[in-house]
Design a protein around this motif. Structure first.
Motif, PDB file in Angstrom:
ATOM      1  N   SER A  70       0.823  -1.208   0.000  1.00 42.33           N
ATOM      2  CA  SER A  70       0.000   0.000   0.000  1.00 42.33           C
ATOM      3  C   SER A  70       0.854   1.253   0.000  1.00 42.33           C
ATOM      4  CB  SER A  70      -0.899   0.024   1.243  1.00 42.33           C
ATOM      5  OG  SER A  70      -1.728  -1.105   1.264  1.00 42.33           O
ATOM      6  N   THR A  71       0.397   2.246  -0.704  1.00 36.97           N
ATOM      7  CA  THR A  71       1.092   3.538  -0.761  1.00 36.97           C
ATOM      8  C   THR A  71       1.240   4.126   0.631  1.00 36.97           C
ATOM      9  OG1 THR A  71       0.192   3.918  -2.962  1.00 36.97           O
ATOM     10  CG2 THR A  71       1.021   5.846  -1.783  1.00 36.97           C
ATOM     11  N   LEU A  86      -7.811   4.354 -10.358  1.00 36.27           N
ATOM     12  CA  LEU A  86      -6.714   3.810 -11.151  1.00 36.27           C
ATOM     13  C   LEU A  86      -7.107   2.429 -11.654  1.00 36.27           C
ATOM     14  CD1 LEU A  86      -3.690   4.881  -8.921  1.00 36.27           C
ATOM     15  CD2 LEU A  86      -4.670   6.068 -10.896  1.00 36.27           C
ATOM     16  N   ARG A  87      -6.802   2.168 -12.927  1.00 34.99           N
ATOM     17  CA  ARG A  87      -7.170   0.888 -13.536  1.00 34.99           C
ATOM     18  C   ARG A  87      -5.997   0.334 -14.324  1.00 34.99           C
ATOM     19  NH1 ARG A  87     -12.650   1.038 -16.699  1.00 34.99           N
ATOM     20  NH2 ARG A  87     -11.920  -1.073 -17.033  1.00 34.99           N
ATOM     21  N   ILE A 103       0.199   6.424  -8.066  1.00 34.66           N
ATOM     22  CA  ILE A 103       0.419   5.908  -9.421  1.00 34.66           C
ATOM     23  C   ILE A 103       1.624   4.975  -9.445  1.00 34.66           C
ATOM     24  CG2 ILE A 103       1.166   6.601 -11.748  1.00 34.66           C
ATOM     25  CD1 ILE A 103      -0.714   9.054 -11.411  1.00 34.66           C
ATOM     26  N   LYS A 104       2.713   5.384  -8.825  1.00 34.21           N
ATOM     27  CA  LYS A 104       3.921   4.549  -8.796  1.00 34.21           C
ATOM     28  C   LYS A 104       3.627   3.209  -8.120  1.00 34.21           C
ATOM     29  CE  LYS A 104       8.707   4.411  -7.185  1.00 34.21           C
ATOM     30  NZ  LYS A 104       8.607   3.361  -6.196  1.00 34.21           N
ATOM     31  N   ASN A 105       2.961   3.226  -6.984  1.00 36.45           N
ATOM     32  CA  ASN A 105       2.638   1.989  -6.264  1.00 36.45           C
ATOM     33  C   ASN A 105       1.737   1.093  -7.116  1.00 36.45           C
ATOM     34  OD1 ASN A 105       2.491   0.294  -3.767  1.00 36.45           O
ATOM     35  ND2 ASN A 105       0.332   0.828  -3.947  1.00 36.45           N
ATOM     36  N   PHE A 106       0.761   1.664  -7.784  1.00 38.05           N
ATOM     37  CA  PHE A 106      -0.152   0.883  -8.619  1.00 38.05           C
ATOM     38  C   PHE A 106       0.623   0.224  -9.765  1.00 38.05           C
ATOM     39  CE2 PHE A 106      -3.410   0.200 -11.834  1.00 38.05           C
ATOM     40  CZ  PHE A 106      -4.470  -0.282 -11.090  1.00 38.05           C
ATOM     41  N   GLU A 107       1.503   1.002 -10.416  1.00 44.68           N
ATOM     42  CA  GLU A 107       2.278   0.454 -11.537  1.00 44.68           C
ATOM     43  C   GLU A 107       3.229  -0.648 -11.098  1.00 44.68           C
ATOM     44  OE1 GLU A 107       2.559   3.761 -15.028  1.00 44.68           O
ATOM     45  OE2 GLU A 107       4.131   3.805 -13.510  1.00 44.68           O
ATOM     46  N   GLY A 137       4.638   6.421 -13.606  1.00 43.99           N
ATOM     47  CA  GLY A 137       4.885   6.614 -12.174  1.00 43.99           C
ATOM     48  C   GLY A 137       6.355   6.822 -11.850  1.00 43.99           C
ATOM     49  N   PHE A 138       7.225   6.039 -12.458  1.00 47.34           N
ATOM     50  CA  PHE A 138       8.652   6.156 -12.187  1.00 47.34           C
ATOM     51  C   PHE A 138       9.194   7.482 -12.708  1.00 47.34           C
ATOM     52  CE2 PHE A 138       7.621   1.649 -12.414  1.00 47.34           C
ATOM     53  CZ  PHE A 138       8.039   1.247 -11.156  1.00 47.34           C
ATOM     54  N   ARG A 139       8.705   7.914 -13.869  1.00 45.16           N
ATOM     55  CA  ARG A 139       9.126   9.217 -14.409  1.00 45.16           C
ATOM     56  C   ARG A 139       8.656  10.346 -13.512  1.00 45.16           C
ATOM     57  NH1 ARG A 139       9.478   9.741 -20.685  1.00 45.16           N
ATOM     58  NH2 ARG A 139       9.965  11.756 -19.869  1.00 45.16           N
ATOM     59  N   LEU A 140       7.447  10.240 -12.962  1.00 54.13           N
ATOM     60  CA  LEU A 140       6.923  11.270 -12.069  1.00 54.13           C
ATOM     61  C   LEU A 140       7.767  11.371 -10.804  1.00 54.13           C
ATOM     62  CD1 LEU A 140       3.113  10.532 -12.455  1.00 54.13           C
ATOM     63  CD2 LEU A 140       4.304  12.581 -13.260  1.00 54.13           C
TER      64      LEU A 140
END
Length: 164
Positions: free
Chosen positions: A32-33, A127-128, A64-68, A143-146
């Motif tokens: 979890s984030t 998020l999907r 977003i990063k955690n989801f990806e 996510g990683f770029r952000l």
């Protein structure tokens, strides 16, 4: 903090300045984030010194990063518009405009360019995971770029300015 430990004034001030988060899942091993340590790029500037847009943007980056990180190579992140029949957008970019606007850039399932401009008080995003485009070799991860961009902003802020 345990009852037998006395907190110093500095510790109390630091604890107050750091954001607080909490989550409970049916799966105790779920990633979890809210459970992840915050990167320096998020904690370097006190929360109270951030605009609502900057603060919402930074937290969305973490979600977003955690989801990806939980997606396989056959899927990419997308978002559905919660409470709206507009459909789904594959997230290809994200930004904010102080003091209170968050912007998502992407494409819909037909490939049409899309952009969502949203006031932070109305922010509600689902998020999907969508199958990656057929012609793409590897899924594109925003996510990683952000997160890299957040880290780069900290580096720029901490470097001495010319003429100072």
């Amino acid at each position: 903090m345990s009852a037998d430990r006395i907190e110093t004034a500095a510790e109390a001030m630091e604890a107050e300045a750091l954001p607080h988060a909490h989550v409970v899942h049916t799966d105790p091993d779920a990633k979890s984030t809210e459970d992840e340590p915050l990167p320096k790029s998020v904690t370097a500037k006190p929360q109270k010194a951030k605009s609502p847009a900057e603060w919402a943007y930074q937290r969305m980056v973490l979600y977003i990063k955690n989801f990806e990180e939980q997606l396989d190579d056959q899927h990419e992140i997308a978002m559905a518009f919660a409470g709206d029949a507009s459909g789904v957008m594959r997230i290809e970019g994200m930004g904010y405009f102080d003091p209170d606007i968050i912007t998502f850039y992407g494409t819909d399932p037909t490939g049409a360019r899309t952009q969502l401009v949203q006031h932070v008080s109305q922010l509600s995003v689902m998020l999907r995971a969508l199958p990656k485009g057929v012609a793409k070799e590897a899924p594109r991860r925003i996510g990683f770029r952000l997160v890299d961009d957040l880290d780069a902003q900290i580096t720029v802020r901490s470097e001495p300015q010319k003429g100072s």
